[in-house]
Design an enzyme around this catalytic site. Structure first.
Site, PDB file in Angstrom:
ATOM      1  N   ASP B 414       1.517  -5.277  16.292  1.00 41.34           N
ATOM      2  CA  ASP B 414       1.939  -4.893  15.413  1.00 41.34           C
ATOM      3  C   ASP B 414       3.132  -4.583  14.963  1.00 41.34           C
ATOM      4  O   ASP B 414       3.422  -4.139  16.945  1.00 41.34           O
ATOM      5  CB  ASP B 414       1.137  -4.279  14.944  1.00 41.34           C
ATOM      6  CG  ASP B 414       1.740  -3.131  13.072  1.00 41.34           C
ATOM      7  OD1 ASP B 414       2.500  -4.508  12.479  1.00 41.34           O
ATOM      8  OD2 ASP B 414       1.682  -2.327  13.179  1.00 41.34           O
ATOM      9  N   LYS B 415       4.486  -4.782  14.475  1.00 42.79           N
ATOM     10  CA  LYS B 415       5.572  -4.392  15.217  1.00 42.79           C
ATOM     11  C   LYS B 415       5.373  -3.502  14.198  1.00 42.79           C
ATOM     12  O   LYS B 415       6.359  -2.044  15.564  1.00 42.79           O
ATOM     13  CB  LYS B 415       6.958  -5.631  14.606  1.00 42.79           C
ATOM     14  CG  LYS B 415       8.055  -4.988  14.502  1.00 42.79           C
ATOM     15  CD  LYS B 415       8.973  -6.090  13.930  1.00 42.79           C
ATOM     16  CE  LYS B 415       9.068  -5.553  12.425  1.00 42.79           C
ATOM     17  NZ  LYS B 415      10.587  -4.005  12.845  1.00 42.79           N
ATOM     18  N   PHE B 555       2.084  -0.567  -5.468  1.00 42.68           N
ATOM     19  CA  PHE B 555       2.611  -1.986  -3.658  1.00 42.68           C
ATOM     20  C   PHE B 555       1.078  -2.655  -3.892  1.00 42.68           C
ATOM     21  O   PHE B 555       0.588  -1.315  -3.403  1.00 42.68           O
ATOM     22  CB  PHE B 555       3.148  -0.677  -3.229  1.00 42.68           C
ATOM     23  CG  PHE B 555       4.095  -1.989  -2.171  1.00 42.68           C
ATOM     24  CD1 PHE B 555       5.251  -2.792  -1.903  1.00 42.68           C
ATOM     25  CD2 PHE B 555       2.789  -2.296  -0.845  1.00 42.68           C
ATOM     26  CE1 PHE B 555       4.845  -2.798  -0.854  1.00 42.68           C
ATOM     27  CE2 PHE B 555       3.364  -2.491   0.602  1.00 42.68           C
ATOM     28  CZ  PHE B 555       3.825  -3.562   0.432  1.00 42.68           C
ATOM     29  N   GLY B 690       3.877  -7.050   9.607  1.00 41.81           N
ATOM     30  CA  GLY B 690       4.534  -8.073   7.850  1.00 41.81           C
ATOM     31  C   GLY B 690       5.841  -7.881   6.495  1.00 41.81           C
ATOM     32  O   GLY B 690       6.091  -8.816   6.273  1.00 41.81           O
ATOM     33  N   ASN B 830      -3.573  -2.411   8.148  1.00 40.04           N
ATOM     34  CA  ASN B 830      -3.180  -3.889   8.579  1.00 40.04           C
ATOM     35  C   ASN B 830      -3.438  -4.056   9.285  1.00 40.04           C
ATOM     36  O   ASN B 830      -3.631  -5.310   9.532  1.00 40.04           O
ATOM     37  CB  ASN B 830      -1.846  -3.733   7.446  1.00 40.04           C
ATOM     38  CG  ASN B 830      -1.005  -3.312   8.618  1.00 40.04           C
ATOM     39  OD1 ASN B 830      -1.183  -1.879   8.910  1.00 40.04           O
ATOM     40  ND2 ASN B 830       0.291  -4.118   8.193  1.00 40.04           N
TER      41      ASN B 830
END
Lengths: 371, 1136
Positions: B414-415, B555, B690, B830
């Protein structure tokens, strides 16, 4: 097995968290201890097996093994051994008749005489063995068919032997002592040795029958019921039956009370089941009388056999072996040859490694380590 | 566009399930509604008892045994044991029964203890007191007696006893704060809202008068999803229906914070609470080593069966002669004679199986489990992976995958929060192309309250001024940040109130929002609080502006934007919308799109996270229609998410662009170094984020995933707009394949390192169209081409990913034809899907909560720890366990093959070669500890070297130490050794005496000789393999040999009264009293060890692995500093 427990632990943690501790409570420092063991930094010796380090080992093995091998080989070659097959399969052989007529339950014994010649005299103490071939003393049904407690003098086992002894457990409703297939098939040929004097007369070679069994077997593992020094050994075995194949009862094996009953050495030797179907067992010792005369002189001998033991049905063979013994036991060239071979191979490998080391060793050490 | 497509896909998928959900009706306070309403459907609900324990006192023994024997290995051993009990077998049932009993008992005790702990925890939970309202009074009850429909009073810092619908709070505005730390680890406070129409009921008496029913779905496990409706009856009027969402649902396990007390009604109890439904254990992951181990086991099972078959057949051939079958000296019992032949054959076969069953030892399973269990402690103990900031080290959630850490081929990371810190800093904003930068930033803290602006562009005109203020207001209003007016708050803590009032902190689940609101504060607009549904803003003139908060369009990661509808004090309705540029620009109809877009792209290239802000004004009637749409959507019981999404889609349309913001997310410490090491170790690193492409690409450059000479291949929506996906894919594959061809050519000529490597960037939309099955059925084709491209790229960046897509990618790679081992690492909720999907899932204990860490296999504090985790721990574990597995098979071949050979010399009578005690203890004690210790502490190369030289990791790639070639080598070595042991002893025994007193040895001495040689050889073989000799190794290796000797002396030294045989009496001692036996033992050990030694030396010399080269190099540098250091350590630090 452990994996499932992890899940369990997890659930556990969740639940107790839900139980009210709030989950934020235990904020103790979980800093691990900085010990060498936990950090996997224990001081260690890190040997590396390279051609260079292994080389000396090969040469050393070679240098040590070859002399040992030669020593063993020479020792083995110096041992004198004489072996004679007296089964009597060949009609020309003396015991042919006996072997033909004999069955395992015949009561009549048959005597035959086998002449032989010793080409060399046996200088030191001589050991007399009988050998059997194709006799499966290591068959499982056979090996387990004994009752060690009975043989150890357990009085209750004397009257009710172990089930393992079947079908040699009872006879005529009476318990067999000693029970089991091993005891039942006790080797019962009697071997006597006569030296034929140059003048043609026969003189009996004295055979020692003590000291052929392991000391611990004779003195600890095997005991007559009610102690070993009982004089009225017959009474002790009262109510038991002799093994079906035996011609006499266990208390009649010898007249010497020290060598009678379960502690009869011939019996004890027989009870140590052999590892392989061809085996020999120690029968008698021929002691050296004095230093001047060899134990067995060169010359002609007669082996007189009371032929009781049938082996013909299962293609068995019976042998008599006379052998001297060195510190390394009887004649067995295998060990010596093996030592010499392994030693030479090691030496050879050492040379090969030396070449490999010199030819390729430098290349590797100077080689770039790729990143 | 892409998002909605995906969403509809998801919805279609889930629709079936949702339609099934049948609703339940709850009467608040068990009060019957006025007559005339729907017929009452009585439902039975469980009580509020939580049962996490598996067993009860009564069913423990049978259930636990059943569970244990469901494992195939245990079952196999049970069968062997039963066979031994039933038929007359060569070895006593004790030999296999004892180890099995031991293993089963230990496991049972352990599981029993754990279950007892669970019972205790359950009881504590079930008996903890709760307050419920009965007839207007507060009554204390045990938690387990709660029933659906009860009204509960929960006080501050209490934990909710079950899932509740929030009725009213002690706070005026009907909100309460909750921390769900024990549910998902997020310690930030979340706001929950009471039902609008009941929030006025503040006392027990009032609450007791509520007459309402709740209709809601049946319990489901999704923590963040809840759909329901409350009908409130007032007098005889039609009931008022209100939607209920997850913001009204208080979950069991969460804790009430900063709220004096609340009233709530019980809707789900006991095992139906969402927390309980989330207990389901994760699916068990199995490592590659375990899989090869199972394959080998099958091979050995085949060997075992064939051995038994061969021996059975030989036995009947041999026995065909009745004189052999039943010679006079060895007759059968009558019952044996009368036995059916078929039965005899089966019995014999089983007996041989039993005789040889040790080839698959129970102890291997135990040892492997112990190795994994104990070995995993080294990870938790590791000081280098301890983060002093968090106060935590690495956590091992499952030790089953330790060795898999050494086999990783693909890393999916993931970033945000993983590669980057996830601590956001507001950098700049851009309104209509004018750039504003707040001054004086230092480590995310404002130094003074001075408000400064640095206008890059010329000052805007009057209209500009208005737009600018609208933009700032928009950012101040469009968020879900809460203000916390005290200091001791756990969670995200940022920014102190400068105005000299009580200090306050902004809290939000999204750090971006906090950064933005703080940035606004620095630009002069301070968000004060949400009071009575009015948001208060302190503007530049220190005036308080109040906006009534009408609606929040929350959101979500699919829509990638959020909106608020507020009513200004002048009565105008505004809709402010904030979101990713890709989700805002298509909806914008006015505004300086081009300037903003240029700035956004510029910022994205810098690696900043950008958000766009837009607005629109709503007329009264527009607002009302919006309200209606939202309400109908919210009231829907089924498909609510879908309907809500549709409503949002309609509402957030025709916006006017205001500007954009830029927030910086700093790289994690040593992220670049870690990524580089992983690359060098031969792993392919994929970043799944994302975030938008430019931002992500910039981060990738920053962390050196892409180098300057990396040729970037793009496969994005932009490109697929220009040419079809088909063409784009083929173009790329052509490029890559050309490169590939040149690569092979260059490798041949030795110039491989000059070739630039490729990096691929793909976005979520393109990816989903690549993976989408098309009607022509060419999807497989696309996927193949895509995989082919990926295979040739050293780095891949996937941006614009939905969480589900992350998992899809992982799955796609996992199931591609090479079946590579994948690792997923992430910190947020996520990432959970990909963490669960990958072979190894690693969670980072991050700021976005602990969900990832909780669902992972291993959790580490920081991304940089991954390096040590894989390169050092993974490498070691792999080396250790592969040796463990191979060695176990080897030593059992050595053990059993002589038995097999012996059958040819004992008339195939199943006579065991070794004594029962030896058979039992060989694997349990004589040879077990050295290999266990080896598999715990072996280090073939120093830790530091492994870390410094990541390429060593390639040595063990692709399960290289458990390949068939190596397995066969070990097996052949075992066979060779077994032949040496057996025939060595055979020739030694060859019909002669080997004592100096002429006495003969029997079969037990023969077996003991073989066994002694074997124990020594097998242990010394391990000693030869050991390359890291600590004092423990010396202790264990020489100790277990000594133990064998001492045990044998003892075992043969006494007439054991409890045994019915004394066959071993003095056998060992007699053997040792013979010279040739000693010489023979030494000889046979030497012969057995030489081939392996030779192979090792020659292989090292001629075909060294890189680890071996490193060792040689170290050896060469005779006076290396580290050696000296080590020596000094040895002398100073003897204790550990």
């Amino acid at each position: 097995m452990m994996a499932s427990s992890y899940n369990a632990k997890e659930e556990d943690g969740q639940l107790s968290g839900a139980g009210g501790s709030g989950g934020v409570g235990a904020a103790k420092s979980k800093k691990p201890d900085n010990t060498a063991f936990k950090q996997q930094r224990l001081p260690a010796w890190q040997p590396i097996l390279t051609a260079g380090t292994v080389l000396p080992a090969f040469f050393v093995i070679g240098l040590v093994f070859i002399p040992i091998g030669i020593g063993l080989f020479v020792t083995s070659n110096n041992i004198k051994e004489f072996e004679i097959d007296y089964t009597g399969i060949d009609p020309a052989r003396p015991c042919y008749n006996c072997s033909q007529t004999l069955t395992w339950n015949s009561t009549k014994s048959c005597v035959c005489k086998v002449p032989f010649t010793l080409e060399q005299s046996f200088e030191s103490e001589v050991f007399m063995y009988y050998g059997l071939s194709n006799f499966y003393q290591n068959h499982r049904r056979y090996v387990k068919s004994r009752d060690d407690s009975q043989l150890n003098g357990d009085a209750t086992r004397l009257t009710s032997p172990s089930k393992e002894c079947e079908p040699y457990r009872t006879s005529d409703g009476k318990p067999i002592a000693p029970c089991g297939a091993i005891a039942n098939s006790l080797f019962n040929d009697t071997l006597t040795l006569y030296y034929i004097n140059p003048n043609g007369t026969e003189s009996l070679v004295p055979l020692q029958k003590k000291g052929i069994a392991w000391w611990t077997d004779k003195n600890v593992k095997f005991r007559n019921p009610g102690g070993n020094n009982l004089n009225n050994i017959t009474a002790v075995f009262h109510g038991t039956s002799k093994p079906v194949n035996w011609q006499k009862a266990v208390y009649e094996l010898d007249t010497d009370p020290e060598n009678n009953g379960f502690i009869n050495e011939d019996f004890i030797v027989w009870m140590r089941t052999a590892a392989l179907p061809t085996f020999r067992k120690l029968y008698r010792l021929i002691e050296k009388k004095n230093n001047m005369i060899p134990t067995l002189q060169r010359g002609n001998y007669t082996l007189e056999i009371t032929y009781n033991y049938p082996v013909r049905r299962f293609d068995g063979r019976k042998r008599m072996i006379l052998s001297t013994i060195s510190w390394m036991g009887g004649k067995n060239p295998f060990l010596g040859i093996a030592y010499i071979t392994v030693g030479s191979v090691c030496f050879f490998l050492g040379v090969v490694l030396l070449i490999v080391h010199h030819k390729y060793g430098n290349r590797n050490n100077s080689a770039e380590i790729p990143n | 566009m892409d998002c909605s497509l995906l969403r509809s896909l998801i919805n279609r998928y889930c629709a079936g399930e949702e339609n099934w959900v049948d609703s339940r009706t709850i009467y608040i306070g068990h009060r019957e509604p006025p007559s005339g309403t729907d017929a009452y459907i009585p439902q039975r609900y469980p009580d509020n008892r939580i049962v996490s324990s598996k067993y009860t006192f009564w069913n423990f023994v049978p259930k636990n045994l059943f569970e244990q024997f469901r494992r195939i290995a245990n079952f196999y051993f049970l069968i062997i044991f039963l066979v031994q009990l039933i038929i007359d077998t060569p070895t006593s049932p004790v030999t296999s029964g004892l180890p099995l009993f031991f293993v089963i008992t230990v496991t049972a005790v352990k599981q029993g203890y754990e279950d007892w702990l669970r019972h205790k925890a359950d009881n504590a939970v079930n008996q903890c007191p709760v307050h419920i309202i009965q007839h207007g009074k507060v009554v204390r009850k045990q938690s387990r007696k709660l029933r659906v429909g009860d009204i509960v009073l929960v006080k501050e810092d209490e934990t909710f006893p079950c899932d509740l619908i929030f009725l009213s709070s002690s706070r005026e505005d009907g909100t309460c704060f909750v921390t769900t730390a024990s549910l998902d680890g997020e310690s930030s406070h979340k706001t929950y809202f009471a039902v609008q129409d009941t929030k006025a009921f503040h006392t027990e008496q009032e609450v007791d008068t509520i007459n309402a029913t709740i209709e809601c779905e049946q319990p489901q496990s999704d923590l963040y999803k809840f759909v329901g409706r409350i009908n409130i009856y007032q007098g005889q009027d039609e009931p008022i229906a209100r939607p209920l969402g997850s913001e009204n649902l208080l979950l069991r396990g969460a804790t009430l914070k900063n709220t004096e007390h609340i009233f709530a009604v019980v809707i789900y109890t006991g095992m139906e609470t969402k927390m309980a439904l989330n207990y389901q254990s994760k699916s068990q992951k199995r490592s590659a080593v375990e899989k090869s181990m199972n394959t080998y086991l099958i091979v050995y099972l085949c060997i075992l069966i064939s051995k038994a078959v061969i021996n059975t057949a030989m036995k009947y051939v041999w026995q065909s002669d009745p004189n052999r079958d039943e010679p006079f000296y060895n007759q059968k019992t009558d019952s044996e004679r009368q036995r059916n032949t078929l039965l005899k054959v089966i019995t014999d076969f089983l007996a041989f199986m039993v005789l040889f069953n040790y080839i698959i030892p129970v102890s291997m399973y135990v040892t492997v489990e112990m190795q994994k269990f104990l070995g995993s402690y080294f990870i938790t103990w590791d000081d280098d992976m301890f983060d002093s900031e968090l106060g935590e080290g690495a956590v091992v959630n499952t030790s089953d995958l330790n060795e898999e850490l050494g086999q990783i081929e693909y890393v999916f990371t993931d970033k945000t929060g993983t590669l980057t810190e996830n601590s956001m800093e507001f950098i700049e904003c851009c309104v209509d192309g004018h750039v504003y930068v707040p001054d004086a930033i230092c480590n995310g803290q404002i130094l003074t309250g001075t408000v400064g602006m640095d206008m890059i562009d010329s000052s805007p005109g009057a209209g500009g001024q208005e737009r600018e203020e609208l933009f700032f207001r928009a950012l101040c209003l469009c968020h879900t940040v809460q203000v916390k007016e005290e200091e001791s708050v756990d969670g995200i803590k940022k920014g102190l109130q400068p105005c000299g009032k009580s200090s306050s902190v902004y809290i939000s689940s999204s750090p971006d929002e906090v950064a933005l609101v703080e940035g606004m504060k620095r630009l002069g607009f301070t968000y004060l609080r949400l009071k009575d549904n009015h948001m208060e803003i302190l503007n530049r003139d220190d005036d308080i502006e109040r906006f009534e908060l009408m609606e929040v369009l929350t959101f979500d990661s699919v829509r990638r934007r959020m909106s608020v509808i507020v009513k200004s004090s002048t009565g105008e309705y505004y809709l402010f919308c904030k979101g990713a540029d890709s989700s805002i620009f298509p909806r914008v109809i006015k505004g300086k799109v081009d300037q903003v877009r240029a700035r956004v792209e510029h910022n994205a290239v810098e690696g900043l996270r950008t958000l766009c802000v837009a607005y629109k004004t709503l007329a009264q009637d527009e607002y009302e229609s919006v309200c209606k749409q939202l309400n109908t959507a919210k009231l829907a019981l089924n498909d609510r998410d879908k309907k809500l999404a549709e409503a949002f889609d309609v509402i957030e349309r025709d916006l006017i662009l205001l500007g954009a913001t830029a927030v910086e997310d700093r790289l994690q410490d040593k992220a670049a170094d870690t990524i580089e090491s992983l690359h060098k170790a031969g792993m392919k690193v994929w970043v799944l984020t994302g975030d938008k492409m430019e931002t992500a690409a910039a981060t990738c450059y920053a962390c050196r995933l892409f180098h300057r000479n990396t040729q970037i291949l793009e496969l994005t929506t932009k490109r697929t707009e220009e040419q079809s996906l088909h063409d784009a894919l083929f173009d790329l594959s052509k490029t890559v394949l050309r490169h590939c061809g040149s690569l092979t050519r260059d490798t041949l000529s030795g110039l491989s390192h000059d070739v630039p490597d490729y990096g691929l960037i793909i976005d979520g939309a393109t990816l989903s169209s690549v993976m989408k099955p098309t009607e022509e059925g060419s999807s497989g084709n696309y996927k193949e081409i895509f995989l082919e491209i990926c295979r040739n790229c050293s780095a891949v960046l996937c941006c614009r990913m939905a969480p589900l897509q992350k998992a899809q990618i992982v799955k796609m790679i996992k199931t591609s034809k090479e079946h590579p081992i994948t690792l997923a690492i992430g910190d947020g909720a996520n990432d959970v899907s990909m963490i669960l999907e990958a072979h190894v899932g690693i969670g980072i204990m991050g700021k976005e909560g602990r969900q990832a860490a909780r669902n992972s296999d291993y959790a580490i504090p920081k991304f940089k720890h991954l390096k040590k985790m894989l390169l050092v721990h993974g490498h070691y574990y792999y080396i250790r366990i592969s040796e463990l597995v191979q060695y176990f098979f080897y030593k059992n071949v050595c053990f059993i093959f002589p038995q097999f050979l012996y059958q040819f010399f004992c008339g195939f009578s199943q006579q065991p070669l070794y004594d029962t005690a030896y058979l039992t203890l060989y694997n349990i004690s004589f040879t077990s500890l050295p290999i266990l210790l080896y598999s715990l502490i072996e280090q073939h190369v120093n830790m530091d070297i492994l870390k410094r030289d990541p390429s060593l990791y390639r040595d063990i790639a692709k399960n290289s130490l458990l390949r068939w070639r190596i397995f066969i080598y070990w097996t052949l070595l075992g066979l060779f050794d077994a032949v040496v042991f057996f025939f060595g002893a055979y020739f030694l025994f060859d019909n002669t005496s080997f004592t100096s007193n002429g006495q003969m040895f029997g079969n037990w001495t023969f077996g003991t000789l073989v066994f002694t040689v074997m124990v020594f050889t097998v242990t010394l073989k391990l000693a030869l393999d050991t390359q890291y000799w600590t004092w423990i190794n010396h202790f264990v290796i020489w100790g277990s040999l000594l133990f064998y000797v001492v045990f044998s002396l003892l075992w043969g030294g006494i007439i054991w009264p409890f045994l019915n045989y004394q066959r071993m009496y003095y056998v060992f001692m007699q053997m040792l009293s013979s010279g040739p036996a000693w010489l023979g033992i030494i000889l046979l050990i030497t012969i057995s060890l030489i081939p392996d030694l030779l192979k090792k030396v020659i292989c090292r010399q001629l075909w060294p692995t890189s680890a071996e080269r490193i060792q040689a190099k170290r050896q060469c540098l005779s006076v290396e500093p580290s050696t000296i250091f080590m020596l000094s350590q040895t002398s100073s630090n003897i204790s550990f």
